[in-house]
Scaffold this active site. Structure first.
Site: not given
Ligand code: AMP
Length: 186
Positions: A142, A90, A15, A131, A129
């Site tokens: 996940r 989300r 993505k 990691r 990858r």
């Molecule tokens: P990401 O980089 O998109 O995986 O986001 C990292 C973390 O930020 C997630 O695990 C959530 O804790 C928080 N987060 C990101 N986007 C959202 C969203 N739309 N709603 C709620 N929490 C978010």
């Protein structure tokens, strides 16, 4: 051409790479709530402090916090000609709030694109990858969380006839071309 899209894709779906290609092709910003939240945490502002505990626990940050942040970001001048939303919405309340906001701005979403890759392929990609946090059971967990979160949103946007699934396997440029083709479709 104005382009207002949401991009869904599991961790490891590519993505981020495809979002970058869309940014380059259309000159519109990628708006990632994860990036915005990490910046707020790093800045140590009030919003960041409210978000930090949930992020550290791997949980969703409260809808009102994220919605407020998106509201502000979408009003910035560079988002007027379009945007790619990444990591947002989300939840259904977030999706509804987004629709309300965009409706009030008279700038509705054009498409919601799901970059689809078989879970088995993602597991293989991420294991390759290598990691430290990419253990097979962690990856599968996940992916399960992602699927569970995303399914109601897919249905929500299907009802609006805005949802399209794009196959995320193959050459990066080929995948990009598939996305572009969906964006041109009426
Ligand atoms: P990401 O980089 O998109 O995986 O986001 C990292 C973390 O930020 C997630 O695990 C959530 O804790 C928080 N987060 C990101 N986007 C959202 C969203 N739309 N709603 C709620 N929490 C978010």
């Amino acid at each position: 051409m104005q382009l207002r899209i949401v991009l869904f894709g599991a961790p490891g779906s590519g993505k981020g790479t495809q979002a970058k290609k869309l940014v380059e092709a259309h000159g519109i910003p990628q708006i990632s709530t994860g990036d915005l939240l990490r910046a707020a945490v790093a800045a140590g502002n009030e919003l960041g402090n409210r978000a930090k505990a949930a992020m550290d626990a791997g949980e969703l940050v409260a809808d009102e916090v994220v919605i407020g942040m998106i509201h502000e970001r979408l009003n910035a001048p560079d988002a007027v000609d379009g945007f790619i939303l990444d990591g947002f919405p989300r939840s259904l309340p977030q999706a509804r709030a987004l629709d309300e906001l965009l409706e009030s701005l008279e700038r509705p979403l054009h498409r919601v694109i799901h970059l689809e890759v078989e879970n088995e392929e993602i597991v293989q990609r991420l294991l390759a990858r290598g990691r430290a946090d990419d253990h097979e059971d962690t990856i599968r967990n996940r992916l399960q969380v992602f699927d569970r979160q995303t399914q109601p949103l897919i249905e929500y946007y299907q009802q609006q006839n805005k949802f399209v699934a794009v196959a995320g396997s193959g050459e990066l440029d080929q995948i990009h071309a598939r996305i572009e083709a969906e964006l041109l479709a009426p």
